[in-house]
Design a protein around this motif. Structure first.
Motif, PDB file in Angstrom:
ATOM      1  N   ARG A  87       0.834  -1.201   0.000  1.00  0.00           N
ATOM      2  CA  ARG A  87       0.000   0.000   0.000  1.00  0.00           C
ATOM      3  C   ARG A  87       0.868   1.250   0.000  1.00  0.00           C
ATOM      4  N   ARG A  88       1.942   1.220   0.785  1.00  0.00           N
ATOM      5  CA  ARG A  88       2.850   2.363   0.861  1.00  0.00           C
ATOM      6  C   ARG A  88       3.499   2.621  -0.500  1.00  0.00           C
ATOM      7  N   MET A  89       3.932   1.560  -1.171  1.00  0.00           N
ATOM      8  CA  MET A  89       4.559   1.720  -2.493  1.00  0.00           C
ATOM      9  C   MET A  89       3.568   2.294  -3.499  1.00  0.00           C
ATOM     10  N   ARG A  90       2.311   1.812  -3.469  1.00  0.00           N
ATOM     11  CA  ARG A  90       1.291   2.336  -4.371  1.00  0.00           C
ATOM     12  C   ARG A  90       1.049   3.812  -4.109  1.00  0.00           C
ATOM     13  N   ALA A  91       0.942   4.174  -2.825  1.00  0.00           N
ATOM     14  CA  ALA A  91       0.710   5.571  -2.459  1.00  0.00           C
ATOM     15  C   ALA A  91       1.885   6.441  -2.888  1.00  0.00           C
ATOM     16  N   LEU A  94       1.729   7.069  -6.602  1.00  0.00           N
ATOM     17  CA  LEU A  94       0.695   8.046  -6.949  1.00  0.00           C
ATOM     18  C   LEU A  94       1.115   9.460  -6.565  1.00  0.00           C
ATOM     19  N   GLU A  95       1.733   9.612  -5.395  1.00  0.00           N
ATOM     20  CA  GLU A  95       2.145  10.933  -4.927  1.00  0.00           C
ATOM     21  C   GLU A  95       3.240  11.529  -5.792  1.00  0.00           C
ATOM     22  N   THR A  96       4.180  10.708  -6.209  1.00  0.00           N
ATOM     23  CA  THR A  96       5.297  11.226  -6.988  1.00  0.00           C
ATOM     24  C   THR A  96       4.950  11.329  -8.466  1.00  0.00           C
ATOM     25  N   GLY A  97       3.801  10.787  -8.835  1.00  0.00           N
ATOM     26  CA  GLY A  97       3.372  10.866 -10.225  1.00  0.00           C
ATOM     27  C   GLY A  97       4.225  10.033 -11.158  1.00  0.00           C
ATOM     28  N   LEU A  98       4.883   9.030 -10.605  1.00  0.00           N
ATOM     29  CA  LEU A  98       5.710   8.171 -11.447  1.00  0.00           C
ATOM     30  C   LEU A  98       4.843   7.402 -12.418  1.00  0.00           C
ATOM     31  N   GLU A 133     -19.270 -11.453 -10.177  1.00  0.00           N
ATOM     32  CA  GLU A 133     -18.418 -11.723  -9.020  1.00  0.00           C
ATOM     33  C   GLU A 133     -16.971 -11.955  -9.435  1.00  0.00           C
ATOM     34  N   GLN A 134     -16.778 -12.747 -10.492  1.00  0.00           N
ATOM     35  CA  GLN A 134     -15.430 -13.047 -10.963  1.00  0.00           C
ATOM     36  C   GLN A 134     -14.770 -11.802 -11.544  1.00  0.00           C
ATOM     37  N   SER A 135     -15.522 -11.047 -12.325  1.00  0.00           N
ATOM     38  CA  SER A 135     -14.990  -9.827 -12.923  1.00  0.00           C
ATOM     39  C   SER A 135     -14.525  -8.855 -11.840  1.00  0.00           C
ATOM     40  N   LEU A 136     -15.305  -8.726 -10.794  1.00  0.00           N
ATOM     41  CA  LEU A 136     -14.961  -7.797  -9.718  1.00  0.00           C
ATOM     42  C   LEU A 136     -13.673  -8.208  -9.017  1.00  0.00           C
ATOM     43  N   VAL A 137     -13.525  -9.488  -8.657  1.00  0.00           N
ATOM     44  CA  VAL A 137     -12.302  -9.892  -7.953  1.00  0.00           C
ATOM     45  C   VAL A 137     -11.078  -9.809  -8.863  1.00  0.00           C
ATOM     46  N   VAL A 138     -11.246 -10.059 -10.156  1.00  0.00           N
ATOM     47  CA  VAL A 138     -10.119  -9.926 -11.089  1.00  0.00           C
ATOM     48  C   VAL A 138      -9.691  -8.465 -11.164  1.00  0.00           C
ATOM     49  N   ARG A 139     -10.650  -7.563 -11.279  1.00  0.00           N
ATOM     50  CA  ARG A 139     -10.317  -6.133 -11.353  1.00  0.00           C
ATOM     51  C   ARG A 139      -9.619  -5.674 -10.067  1.00  0.00           C
ATOM     52  N   LEU A 140     -10.163  -6.074  -8.910  1.00  0.00           N
ATOM     53  CA  LEU A 140      -9.562  -5.654  -7.637  1.00  0.00           C
ATOM     54  C   LEU A 140      -8.160  -6.228  -7.464  1.00  0.00           C
ATOM     55  N   SER A 141      -7.974  -7.482  -7.860  1.00  0.00           N
ATOM     56  CA  SER A 141      -6.695  -8.141  -7.648  1.00  0.00           C
ATOM     57  C   SER A 141      -5.634  -7.715  -8.656  1.00  0.00           C
ATOM     58  N   PHE A 142      -5.973  -7.712  -9.940  1.00  0.00           N
ATOM     59  CA  PHE A 142      -4.957  -7.511 -10.965  1.00  0.00           C
ATOM     60  C   PHE A 142      -4.872  -6.077 -11.483  1.00  0.00           C
ATOM     61  N   ILE A 143      -5.964  -5.367 -11.462  1.00  0.00           N
ATOM     62  CA  ILE A 143      -5.930  -3.989 -11.971  1.00  0.00           C
ATOM     63  C   ILE A 143      -5.638  -3.015 -10.836  1.00  0.00           C
ATOM     64  N   GLU A 144      -6.360  -3.172  -9.709  1.00  0.00           N
ATOM     65  CA  GLU A 144      -6.116  -2.295  -8.560  1.00  0.00           C
ATOM     66  C   GLU A 144      -5.002  -2.815  -7.657  1.00  0.00           C
ATOM     67  N   GLU A 145      -4.513  -4.023  -7.929  1.00  0.00           N
ATOM     68  CA  GLU A 145      -3.417  -4.645  -7.189  1.00  0.00           C
ATOM     69  C   GLU A 145      -3.678  -4.733  -5.683  1.00  0.00           C
ATOM     70  N   ARG A 146      -4.897  -5.043  -5.325  1.00  0.00           N
ATOM     71  CA  ARG A 146      -5.223  -5.202  -3.912  1.00  0.00           C
ATOM     72  C   ARG A 146      -4.877  -6.613  -3.459  1.00  0.00           C
ATOM     73  N   PRO A 147      -4.373  -6.755  -2.243  1.00  0.00           N
ATOM     74  CA  PRO A 147      -4.097  -8.100  -1.731  1.00  0.00           C
ATOM     75  C   PRO A 147      -5.411  -8.844  -1.460  1.00  0.00           C
ATOM     76  N   HIS A 148      -5.347 -10.154  -1.541  1.00  0.00           N
ATOM     77  CA  HIS A 148      -6.552 -10.968  -1.375  1.00  0.00           C
ATOM     78  C   HIS A 148      -7.278 -10.718  -0.044  1.00  0.00           C
ATOM     79  N   PRO A 149      -6.569 -10.616   1.099  1.00  0.00           N
ATOM     80  CA  PRO A 149      -7.299 -10.354   2.346  1.00  0.00           C
ATOM     81  C   PRO A 149      -8.058  -9.028   2.319  1.00  0.00           C
ATOM     82  N   GLU A 150      -7.492  -8.038   1.672  1.00  0.00           N
ATOM     83  CA  GLU A 150      -8.171  -6.740   1.567  1.00  0.00           C
ATOM     84  C   GLU A 150      -9.427  -6.855   0.715  1.00  0.00           C
TER      85      GLU A 150
END
Length: 181
Positions: A87-91, A94-98, A133-150
């Protein structure tokens, strides 16, 4: 002290005294470990608290035949630390606009850019063919890069369900993309 027995008592009876002993022993040790692992005091405290909450909630999942109690608890803490760093790396990104690592290099030849765009369109089309349901978890996991527990917490579903949906979705995506190829 038989930590496995205490975890078992928490799992079977919701034994608060057993949990108190676990908390008093492990929470300070987890916090100390997190401080050594480049967490600040607030993050270390948060991870220690979250770990112990997970111990309370997941005590029924503990299997003394596969791991020792301390190893199980510290694995939970380690995973929470990894989630925090991600989460820190993602933030930070985003902050540095890399530029995101998968953004196309403008110096690449046009045919590669076109091919990459076509691939992205095929994948987007395939994702739309999945169940909601499948589309949502794929988007959250692979596009938004959220960890599975989140993802599990955000959707209010068990972690195993998240993993199953992702596995089924990936199998379905492979089939869809193979049919189109």
């Amino acid at each position: 002290m038989d930590w496995a027995d205490l975890i078992g008592r928490v799992a079977s009876d919701g034994d608060r005294e057993a949990f108190k002993r676990l908390f008093e022993h492990f929470a300070p040790r987890i916090k100390g470990l997190m401080l050594k692992a480049d967490c600040n005091a607030e993050e270390a405290e948060e991870i220690a608290q979250s770990t112990m909450i997970a111990v309370w909630r997941k005590a029924h999942q503990f299997d003394p035949a596969t791991a020792g109690a301390a190893a199980w608890i510290f694995t939970i803490a380690r995973n929470l630390r990894i989630d925090l760093f991600r989460r820190r790396m993602r933030a930070d990104r985003l902050e540095t606009g890399l530029e995101l690592p998968d953004a196309p290099d403008q110096a690449e030849p046009a045919d590669i850019l076109i091919s990459r765009g076509q691939d992205a369109a095929r994948i987007a089309s395939a994702i739309q063919q999945l169940s909601a349901e499948q589309s949502l978890v794929v988007r959250l996991s692979f596009i938004e890069e959220r960890p599975h527990p989140e993802i599990a917490r955000a959707l209010g579903i068990p972690l195993g369900t998240v993993k199953s949906r992702i596995r089924l979705a990936m199998n379905r995506l492979r089939d869809i993309l193979d049919e189109e190829a």
